[in-house]
Motif scaffolding. Structure first.
Motif, mmCIF file in Angstrom:
data_model
loop_
_atom_site.group_PDB
_atom_site.id
_atom_site.type_symbol
_atom_site.label_atom_id
_atom_site.label_comp_id
_atom_site.label_asym_id
_atom_site.label_seq_id
_atom_site.Cartn_x
_atom_site.Cartn_y
_atom_site.Cartn_z
ATOM 1 N N TRP A 145 0.850 -1.185 0.000
ATOM 2 C CA TRP A 145 0.000 0.000 0.000
ATOM 3 C C TRP A 145 0.891 1.243 0.000
ATOM 4 C CZ3 TRP A 145 -3.042 -1.755 4.947
ATOM 5 C CH2 TRP A 145 -3.754 -2.926 4.666
ATOM 6 N N LYS A 146 0.483 2.283 -0.738
ATOM 7 C CA LYS A 146 1.260 3.524 -0.833
ATOM 8 C C LYS A 146 0.366 4.724 -0.602
ATOM 9 C CE LYS A 146 1.842 5.789 -4.587
ATOM 10 N NZ LYS A 146 2.144 6.426 -5.858
ATOM 11 N N ASP A 147 0.900 5.686 0.157
ATOM 12 C CA ASP A 147 0.205 6.955 0.311
ATOM 13 C C ASP A 147 1.219 8.052 0.605
ATOM 14 O OD1 ASP A 147 -1.985 8.692 0.356
ATOM 15 O OD2 ASP A 147 -3.174 7.324 1.568
ATOM 16 N N ASP A 193 6.815 9.466 -0.049
ATOM 17 C CA ASP A 193 5.673 8.551 0.043
ATOM 18 C C ASP A 193 5.959 7.521 1.126
ATOM 19 O OD1 ASP A 193 4.241 9.694 -2.043
ATOM 20 O OD2 ASP A 193 4.782 8.159 -3.515
ATOM 21 N N ASP A 248 -5.248 1.847 -0.915
ATOM 22 C CA ASP A 248 -4.051 2.429 -1.516
ATOM 23 C C ASP A 248 -3.121 1.376 -2.124
ATOM 24 O OD1 ASP A 248 -4.721 5.105 -0.634
ATOM 25 O OD2 ASP A 248 -4.176 4.447 1.390
ATOM 26 N N PRO A 264 -1.213 4.520 4.942
ATOM 27 C CA PRO A 264 -1.798 3.806 3.802
ATOM 28 C C PRO A 264 -2.704 2.671 4.271
ATOM 29 C CG PRO A 264 0.604 3.955 3.616
ATOM 30 C CD PRO A 264 0.241 4.415 4.991
ATOM 31 N N ASN A 276 -1.368 12.000 3.806
ATOM 32 C CA ASN A 276 -2.491 11.064 3.952
ATOM 33 C C ASN A 276 -2.123 9.818 4.751
ATOM 34 O OD1 ASN A 276 -4.375 12.573 2.465
ATOM 35 N ND2 ASN A 276 -3.499 11.824 0.561
#
Length: 131
Positions: A62-64, A107, A75, A71, A68
């Motif tokens: 998952w990436k955010d 990120d 995501d 994640p 935000n």
């Protein structure tokens, strides 16, 4: 003019982001592990998983953005092809069909073990091309 010092304008274009999940003693549990901050702009070109013993694992990524954080499943960057080992010690995948491979400096990546059998330690390496 600097004697004995080579000044070069070339830079390394390859990189690697690596995480280890598990303590090597207890079977890995499903769930989220190892938030990792991306240090530079890059694009994932392949992934490799190595287990400490023959087993199976599926790891979603998952990436955010920092703004935000944290994640979550919404995501996911791996589409229907997360890093997977099936009844083996290793797995390498250069075909990231469906992935969203672009990462920006700052990120955050979160690694979610979707399923696991037997292994007590898993190392996931993402080979990246710096941009």
């Amino acid at each position: 003019n600097y004697r004995g010092i080579e000044i070069s304008t070339s830079s390394t274009t390859k990189g690697q982001l690596t995480i280890t999940i598990g303590d090597g003693t207890n079977v890995i549990q499903t769930g989220t592990y190892a938030p990792l901050r991306v240090p530079y702009n890059c694009s994932i070109s392949s992934n490799e998983v190595v287990l400490d013993q023959t087993g199976s694992i599926v790891i979603d990524i998952w990436k955010d953005t920092y703004a935000n954080y944290e994640p979550d499943n919404a995501d996911s960057i791996t589409a229907s092809a997360p890093p997977t080992v099936t009844s083996a010690l290793t797995s390498k995948d250069n075909d990231l069909t469906g992935w969203t491979p672009s990462l920006n400096a700052g990120d955050y990546l979160m690694f979610n073990v979707d399923s696991i059998a037997t292994a007590t330690r898993a190392t996931l390496s993402l080979e990246v091309d710096k941009t």
